[in-house]
Design a protein around this motif. Structure first.
Motif, mmCIF file in Angstrom:
data_model
loop_
_atom_site.group_PDB
_atom_site.id
_atom_site.type_symbol
_atom_site.label_atom_id
_atom_site.label_comp_id
_atom_site.label_asym_id
_atom_site.label_seq_id
_atom_site.Cartn_x
_atom_site.Cartn_y
_atom_site.Cartn_z
ATOM 1 N N PHE A 189 59.371 71.106 60.110
ATOM 2 C CA PHE A 189 59.161 70.167 59.005
ATOM 3 C C PHE A 189 60.257 69.112 59.168
ATOM 4 N N VAL A 190 59.860 67.874 59.536
ATOM 5 C CA VAL A 190 60.850 66.834 59.838
ATOM 6 C C VAL A 190 61.099 65.979 58.604
ATOM 7 N N ILE A 191 62.370 65.785 58.294
ATOM 8 C CA ILE A 191 62.688 64.968 57.124
ATOM 9 C C ILE A 191 63.754 63.924 57.499
ATOM 10 N N ASP A 192 63.459 62.658 57.194
ATOM 11 C CA ASP A 192 64.391 61.568 57.464
ATOM 12 C C ASP A 192 65.141 61.268 56.170
ATOM 13 N N THR A 193 66.456 61.458 56.196
ATOM 14 C CA THR A 193 67.240 61.333 54.958
ATOM 15 C C THR A 193 67.896 59.959 54.795
ATOM 16 N N SER A 194 67.487 58.989 55.651
ATOM 17 C CA SER A 194 68.145 57.675 55.604
ATOM 18 C C SER A 194 68.145 57.083 54.199
ATOM 19 N N ASP A 195 67.032 57.230 53.488
ATOM 20 C CA ASP A 195 66.932 56.633 52.150
ATOM 21 C C ASP A 195 66.928 57.672 51.049
ATOM 22 N N LEU A 196 67.387 58.864 51.339
ATOM 23 C CA LEU A 196 67.357 59.930 50.327
ATOM 24 C C LEU A 196 68.775 60.411 50.029
ATOM 25 N N ASN A 197 69.023 60.772 48.752
ATOM 26 C CA ASN A 197 70.323 61.385 48.461
ATOM 27 C C ASN A 197 70.178 62.906 48.574
ATOM 28 N N PRO A 198 71.304 63.648 48.568
ATOM 29 C CA PRO A 198 71.235 65.099 48.786
ATOM 30 C C PRO A 198 70.338 65.827 47.782
ATOM 31 N N ASP A 199 70.298 65.363 46.525
ATOM 32 C CA ASP A 199 69.437 66.027 45.526
ATOM 33 C C ASP A 199 67.961 65.878 45.910
ATOM 34 N N MET A 200 67.615 64.662 46.377
ATOM 35 C CA MET A 200 66.215 64.413 46.769
ATOM 36 C C MET A 200 65.833 65.277 47.965
ATOM 37 N N VAL A 201 66.736 65.373 48.930
ATOM 38 C CA VAL A 201 66.453 66.166 50.138
ATOM 39 C C VAL A 201 66.232 67.621 49.749
ATOM 40 N N LEU A 202 67.119 68.146 48.903
ATOM 41 C CA LEU A 202 66.997 69.546 48.479
ATOM 42 C C LEU A 202 65.658 69.754 47.759
ATOM 43 N N ALA A 203 65.305 68.823 46.882
ATOM 44 C CA ALA A 203 64.064 68.973 46.111
ATOM 45 C C ALA A 203 62.843 69.005 47.033
ATOM 46 N N VAL A 204 62.796 68.108 48.004
ATOM 47 C CA VAL A 204 61.646 68.047 48.923
ATOM 48 C C VAL A 204 61.536 69.350 49.722
ATOM 49 N N VAL A 205 62.670 69.821 50.207
ATOM 50 C CA VAL A 205 62.642 71.028 51.036
ATOM 51 C C VAL A 205 62.295 72.260 50.199
ATOM 52 N N LEU A 206 62.861 72.359 48.998
ATOM 53 C CA LEU A 206 62.543 73.506 48.133
ATOM 54 C C LEU A 206 61.056 73.537 47.804
ATOM 55 N N GLU A 207 60.509 72.347 47.562
ATOM 56 C CA GLU A 207 59.082 72.256 47.242
ATOM 57 C C GLU A 207 58.245 72.791 48.415
ATOM 58 N N THR A 208 58.651 72.409 49.629
ATOM 59 C CA THR A 208 57.930 72.865 50.829
ATOM 60 C C THR A 208 58.047 74.376 50.995
ATOM 61 N N ILE A 209 59.248 74.898 50.786
ATOM 62 C CA ILE A 209 59.472 76.351 50.934
ATOM 63 C C ILE A 209 58.627 77.111 49.905
ATOM 64 N N ARG A 210 58.592 76.588 48.691
ATOM 65 C CA ARG A 210 57.824 77.272 47.634
ATOM 66 C C ARG A 210 56.321 77.142 47.901
ATOM 67 N N ALA A 211 55.907 75.958 48.365
ATOM 68 C CA ALA A 211 54.484 75.740 48.638
ATOM 69 C C ALA A 211 53.987 76.684 49.734
ATOM 70 N N ARG A 212 54.892 77.056 50.635
ATOM 71 C CA ARG A 212 54.506 77.998 51.712
ATOM 72 C C ARG A 212 54.601 79.449 51.275
#
Ligand code: DC
Length: 215
Positions: A189-212
């Motif tokens: 699961f590739v995520i580009d954090t150039s325009d994201l802050n750490p809270d946003m990155v964590l939220a996106v990844v947690l959502e993916t982990i939970r969705a799986r």
């Protein structure tokens, strides 16, 4: 019960450590910063006066690595990063460090229900059967700016152009080496954090982990 394993790979200053640590805290899992192993080996070699490119010296240091070596206060320095990247290109060093990483993932300390490992080859070599593989990246400009800010915040003198040049050199070495080069695996699961802050990155990844359905 099989432990959940979360693999986090990516280039320097992409936000791997921040994401991996926060994932482990949120999910109650154990965390291993595998870069520290290579940094500790690099510093042990420098201590003996040998070159980090000396395969015999580096392999001996990797085989003699103890948990306490990871507590050294100088592992975050640029010298340690550079030495780490050099010893990391030596196949016998990588082999010597594999067992520790794999057993950490399979049997996380303190009976944790899973482990988060960050590095360059976690999804490709160390834990190819990880429950989820995350490849975190960001533009070179953003990563250099982050590293520059981090060094300044730690009170270290840092020139932006030097930070950028060092990072480029290290990324090129980590990506072009023959053994376990840095590159996203197909199922990452590739995520580009150039325009994201750490809270946003964590939220996106947690959502993916939970969705799986992993947690
Ligand atoms: O993640 P870091 O910057 O602390 O890593 C330091 C160096 O160690 C990095 O330039 C490449 C190497 N490394 C590696 O080859 N494989 C890993 N799993 C972790 C780090």
């Amino acid at each position: 019960m099989t432990a959940i394993v979360i693999a986090v790979d990516g280039p320097a200053a992409a936000g791997k450590g921040t994401l991996a640590r926060r994932l482990a805290d949120t999910l109650g899992m154990a965390y291993l910063d595998t870069g520290l192993l290579y940094r500790a080996v690099g510093m042990k070699v420098l201590d003996t006066g040998a070159s980090p490119a000396d395969a015999d010296a580096a392999t001996a240091a990797a085989r003699a690595l103890r948990f306490d070596d990871l507590r050294r206060s100088d592992l975050r320095s640029d010298a340690a990063a550079d030495a780490a990247s050099r010893v990391a290109a030596i196949p016998t060093v990588r082999k010597a460090l594999l067992g520790f990483q794999r057993s950490f993932a399979a049997t996380p300390p303190d009976n944790a229900p899973g482990a988060v490992l960050d590095g360059r080859d976690i999804g490709s070599v160390v834990c190819p059967d990880a429950s989820i593989k995350i490849f975190i990246t960001a533009s070179e400009a953003v990563r250099a700016a982050r590293r520059h800010r981090e060094l300044r915040q730690r009170g270290l003198a840092a020139i932006h152009s030097r930070v950028l040049a060092d990072m480029r050199e290290r990324d090129a070495r980590d990506s072009s080496r023959a053994v376990a080069p840095l590159k996203p695996v197909e199922d990452a699961f590739v995520i580009d954090t150039s325009d994201l802050n750490p809270d946003m990155v964590l939220a996106v990844v947690l959502e993916t982990i939970r969705a799986r359905g992993l947690v």
